[in-house]
Design a protein around this motif. Structure first.
Motif, PDB file in Angstrom:
ATOM      1  N   ASP A  42       8.292  -1.560  13.012  1.00  0.00           N
ATOM      2  CA  ASP A  42       9.481  -1.647  12.158  1.00  0.00           C
ATOM      3  C   ASP A  42       9.129  -1.300  10.708  1.00  0.00           C
ATOM      4  N   ILE A  43       7.972  -1.765  10.277  1.00  0.00           N
ATOM      5  CA  ILE A  43       7.505  -1.445   8.923  1.00  0.00           C
ATOM      6  C   ILE A  43       7.290   0.056   8.795  1.00  0.00           C
ATOM      7  N   MET A  44       6.634   0.648   9.780  1.00  0.00           N
ATOM      8  CA  MET A  44       6.336   2.081   9.719  1.00  0.00           C
ATOM      9  C   MET A  44       7.613   2.911   9.708  1.00  0.00           C
ATOM     10  N   LEU A  45       8.586   2.535  10.528  1.00  0.00           N
ATOM     11  CA  LEU A  45       9.856   3.266  10.556  1.00  0.00           C
ATOM     12  C   LEU A  45      10.571   3.140   9.218  1.00  0.00           C
ATOM     13  N   THR A  46      10.550   1.935   8.640  1.00  0.00           N
ATOM     14  CA  THR A  46      11.219   1.719   7.361  1.00  0.00           C
ATOM     15  C   THR A  46      10.584   2.564   6.262  1.00  0.00           C
ATOM     16  N   ILE A  47       9.277   2.612   6.218  1.00  0.00           N
ATOM     17  CA  ILE A  47       8.583   3.398   5.200  1.00  0.00           C
ATOM     18  C   ILE A  47       8.845   4.891   5.405  1.00  0.00           C
ATOM     19  N   GLN A  48       8.825   5.303   6.660  1.00  0.00           N
ATOM     20  CA  GLN A  48       9.099   6.721   6.951  1.00  0.00           C
ATOM     21  C   GLN A  48      10.478   7.119   6.427  1.00  0.00           C
ATOM     22  N   GLN A  49      11.477   6.301   6.711  1.00  0.00           N
ATOM     23  CA  GLN A  49      12.831   6.628   6.269  1.00  0.00           C
ATOM     24  C   GLN A  49      12.972   6.510   4.749  1.00  0.00           C
ATOM     25  N   LEU A  50      12.262   5.564   4.146  1.00  0.00           N
ATOM     26  CA  LEU A  50      12.280   5.450   2.688  1.00  0.00           C
ATOM     27  C   LEU A  50      11.714   6.713   2.046  1.00  0.00           C
ATOM     28  N   ILE A  55       6.601  14.130   1.877  1.00  0.00           N
ATOM     29  CA  ILE A  55       6.580  12.875   2.626  1.00  0.00           C
ATOM     30  C   ILE A  55       5.251  12.736   3.361  1.00  0.00           C
ATOM     31  N   GLY A  56       4.882  11.463   3.638  1.00  0.00           N
ATOM     32  CA  GLY A  56       3.679  11.219   4.419  1.00  0.00           C
ATOM     33  C   GLY A  56       2.699  10.258   3.779  1.00  0.00           C
ATOM     34  N   ALA A  57       2.649  10.207   2.453  1.00  0.00           N
ATOM     35  CA  ALA A  57       1.644   9.386   1.777  1.00  0.00           C
ATOM     36  C   ALA A  57       1.852   7.898   2.048  1.00  0.00           C
ATOM     37  N   GLY A  58       3.096   7.452   2.034  1.00  0.00           N
ATOM     38  CA  GLY A  58       3.369   6.048   2.268  1.00  0.00           C
ATOM     39  C   GLY A  58       3.048   5.632   3.689  1.00  0.00           C
ATOM     40  N   VAL A  59       3.462   6.442   4.646  1.00  0.00           N
ATOM     41  CA  VAL A  59       3.177   6.166   6.050  1.00  0.00           C
ATOM     42  C   VAL A  59       1.676   6.115   6.292  1.00  0.00           C
ATOM     43  N   GLU A  60       0.957   7.047   5.705  1.00  0.00           N
ATOM     44  CA  GLU A  60      -0.495   7.091   5.888  1.00  0.00           C
ATOM     45  C   GLU A  60      -1.154   5.842   5.312  1.00  0.00           C
ATOM     46  N   ALA A  61      -0.720   5.422   4.127  1.00  0.00           N
ATOM     47  CA  ALA A  61      -1.310   4.247   3.495  1.00  0.00           C
ATOM     48  C   ALA A  61      -1.042   2.984   4.309  1.00  0.00           C
ATOM     49  N   ALA A  62       0.187   2.838   4.789  1.00  0.00           N
ATOM     50  CA  ALA A  62       0.519   1.668   5.598  1.00  0.00           C
ATOM     51  C   ALA A  62      -0.246   1.683   6.908  1.00  0.00           C
ATOM     52  N   ASN A  63      -0.353   2.847   7.509  1.00  0.00           N
ATOM     53  CA  ASN A  63      -1.058   2.957   8.778  1.00  0.00           C
ATOM     54  C   ASN A  63      -2.530   2.572   8.637  1.00  0.00           C
ATOM     55  N   GLU A  64      -3.137   2.921   7.516  1.00  0.00           N
ATOM     56  CA  GLU A  64      -4.530   2.552   7.286  1.00  0.00           C
ATOM     57  C   GLU A  64      -4.685   1.037   7.252  1.00  0.00           C
ATOM     58  N   VAL A  65      -3.710   0.335   6.663  1.00  0.00           N
ATOM     59  CA  VAL A  65      -3.757  -1.126   6.643  1.00  0.00           C
ATOM     60  C   VAL A  65      -3.670  -1.675   8.050  1.00  0.00           C
ATOM     61  N   PHE A  66      -2.729  -1.180   8.831  1.00  0.00           N
ATOM     62  CA  PHE A  66      -2.583  -1.689  10.210  1.00  0.00           C
ATOM     63  C   PHE A  66      -3.792  -1.351  11.060  1.00  0.00           C
ATOM     64  N   ASP A  67      -4.328  -0.158  10.915  1.00  0.00           N
ATOM     65  CA  ASP A  67      -5.512   0.223  11.688  1.00  0.00           C
ATOM     66  C   ASP A  67      -6.696  -0.694  11.385  1.00  0.00           C
ATOM     67  N   ALA A  68      -6.799  -1.111  10.135  1.00  0.00           N
ATOM     68  CA  ALA A  68      -7.936  -1.940   9.723  1.00  0.00           C
ATOM     69  C   ALA A  68      -7.777  -3.391  10.126  1.00  0.00           C
ATOM     70  N   ARG A  69      -6.522  -3.855  10.267  1.00  0.00           N
ATOM     71  CA  ARG A  69      -6.294  -5.293  10.443  1.00  0.00           C
ATOM     72  C   ARG A  69      -5.779  -5.699  11.809  1.00  0.00           C
ATOM     73  N   LEU A  70      -5.163  -4.769  12.515  1.00  0.00           N
ATOM     74  CA  LEU A  70      -4.539  -5.163  13.800  1.00  0.00           C
ATOM     75  C   LEU A  70      -5.426  -4.815  14.986  1.00  0.00           C
ATOM     76  N   ALA A 103       0.837  -1.204   0.000  1.00  0.00           N
ATOM     77  CA  ALA A 103       0.000   0.000   0.000  1.00  0.00           C
ATOM     78  C   ALA A 103       0.870   1.252   0.000  1.00  0.00           C
ATOM     79  N   ALA A 104       1.947   1.221   0.778  1.00  0.00           N
ATOM     80  CA  ALA A 104       2.854   2.367   0.831  1.00  0.00           C
ATOM     81  C   ALA A 104       3.543   2.565  -0.518  1.00  0.00           C
TER      82      ALA A 104
END
Length: 384
Positions: free
Chosen positions: A348-356, A369-384, A276-277
């Motif tokens: 760890d995923i979120m930190l990696t995407i942020q630095q990428l 910056i921000g779009a990738g972190v936001e997209a990944a966070n939406e996945v985690f919010d929905a699934r975790l 997603a990111a």
């Protein structure tokens, strides 16, 4: 930056839990005694659940490649034909190992492309002793159709030998249901132990195939591993790497505590989050999928942005304390890979995407910056 501070987000080796490192510092024991036998039996019990098999389980002191060579060397003679499936570096390795022992009839794809099952079946119709498959082709980030290959192998009476090095312990791998005769994994991947051990499952049919072999490897003789494991007081035929067994046992206890279903879902969710990111950042995934293949759930492979080498991305990420992987051989400089296996957590995923994102912005690839972190966070919010 000190190596102790570097976050490993490669497709192995992966970070090892402190309790695993502590276990490895235990005093030496007799590898022919009851304590080692109990440890080995414990490891094999957990591994049987991970492999989803009733087949024999063995642990070889050697890397995953040692397991691959044991599988080929114990079943393939000079006149035997192996249909070797290659769509990445490790499929190529299986092909090369098979060529050392027998005749190879390869199915070759561009790395990262999907296999044509009709072509695979056509090769098997010519007659083959075995077929080899890398289930999760780490070099290209593609999950190959093991179930379908197992069906074809059974139909054409070929042994099914599978590299599950980066799928076993991180994805749903059904060794018995898929008819896998020999499966191999490595300690430093999804199980999250240190490198140096190959774990294998071997079917009764595979052992029967070994009966007509004129020559077998010595150190990698799977019949010797079975003979030693079947003794009262389970053993390995040759001196095992005892500290690595200590570490493996503790890592497997972590797997059991998390539960395989939860562990598989964590790996899947992290893979979805990375993809997603990638999409949100305007990057392109590398694998070319068909209806039978999938993106890997344990490593994501992305094309380097136009005009930028993946080596530069890897270098910039390392400078920021995160180790990712580039492409191998013909893919060098063309793709970069992020591992999400073993004990990798959402943070760890979120930190990696942020630095990428920061690396890509500094390189002029993205404006903000921000779009990738936001997209990944939406996945985690929905699934975790």
């Amino acid at each position: 930056m000190e190596i102790e501070d570097t976050l490993l987000m490669m497709p192995g080796p992966v970070p090892v839990a402190p309790r695993v490192l502590r276990a490895m510092s235990r005093p030496m024991i007799n590898h022919r005694g009851a304590e080692f036998a109990a440890m080995y039996d414990d490891c094999r019990d957990v591994l049987a659940d991970i492999f989803q098999t009733s087949n024999d389980i063995f642990v070889v002191s050697g890397s995953g490649t040692a397991g691959m060579e044991a599988a080929i060397g114990c079943t393939i003679g000079p006149q035997d034909t192996v249909v070797a499936l290659e769509n990445g570096k490790f499929g190529e390795r299986f092909k090369d190992i098979a060529a050392r022992y027998g005749q190879v009839d390869p199915v070759l794809c561009e790395w990262g492309n999907s296999f044509d099952l009709a072509e695979v079946e056509k090769k098997l119709e010519n007659g083959a002793r075995a077929i080899t498959l890398v289930h999760n082709e780490t070099s290209a980030g593609i999950l190959n159709p093991a179930k379908e290959i197992g069906r074809l192998a059974k139909k054409h009476d070929a042994l099914f030998i599978m590299d599950g090095v980066t799928s076993l312990g991180g994805d749903d791998v059904k060794i018995d249901d898929w008819g896998v005769d020999i499966a191999v994994t490595g300690s430093q991947k999804c199980v999250a132990a240190p490198p140096g051990l190959a774990m294998m499952s071997v079917s009764k049919r595979a052992f029967e195939a070994m009966d007509d072999m004129d020559r077998m490897p010595y150190y990698l003789d799977l019949k010797a591993y079975k003979k030693s494991a079947d003794k009262p007081g389970t053993q390995t035929p040759y001196t095992p790497a005892i500290p690595l067994f200590f570490g493996l046992q503790e890592a497997l206890h972590i797997v059991r505590e998390e539960g395989m279903n939860a562990r598989m879902e964590r790996h899947r969710t992290e893979g979805v989050a990375v993809r997603a990111a990638v999409k949100a950042l305007g990057l392109e995934m590398f694998p070319q999928l068909n209806e039978k293949s999938q993106y890997s759930n344990t490593v994501s492979a992305m094309k380097a942005p136009e005009g930028l080498s993946s080596d530069d991305i890897k270098k910039d990420m390392k400078a920021r304390g995160i180790m990712i992987a580039g492409g191998q051989n013909r893919l060098s400089g063309k793709i970069f890979r992020i591992g999400h296996m073993g004990n990798a957590m959402p943070k760890d995923i979120m930190l990696t995407i942020q630095q990428l994102e920061i690396v890509l912005k500094n390189r002029g690839v993205i404006p903000n910056i921000g779009a990738g972190v936001e997209a990944a966070n939406e996945v985690f919010d929905a699934r975790l």
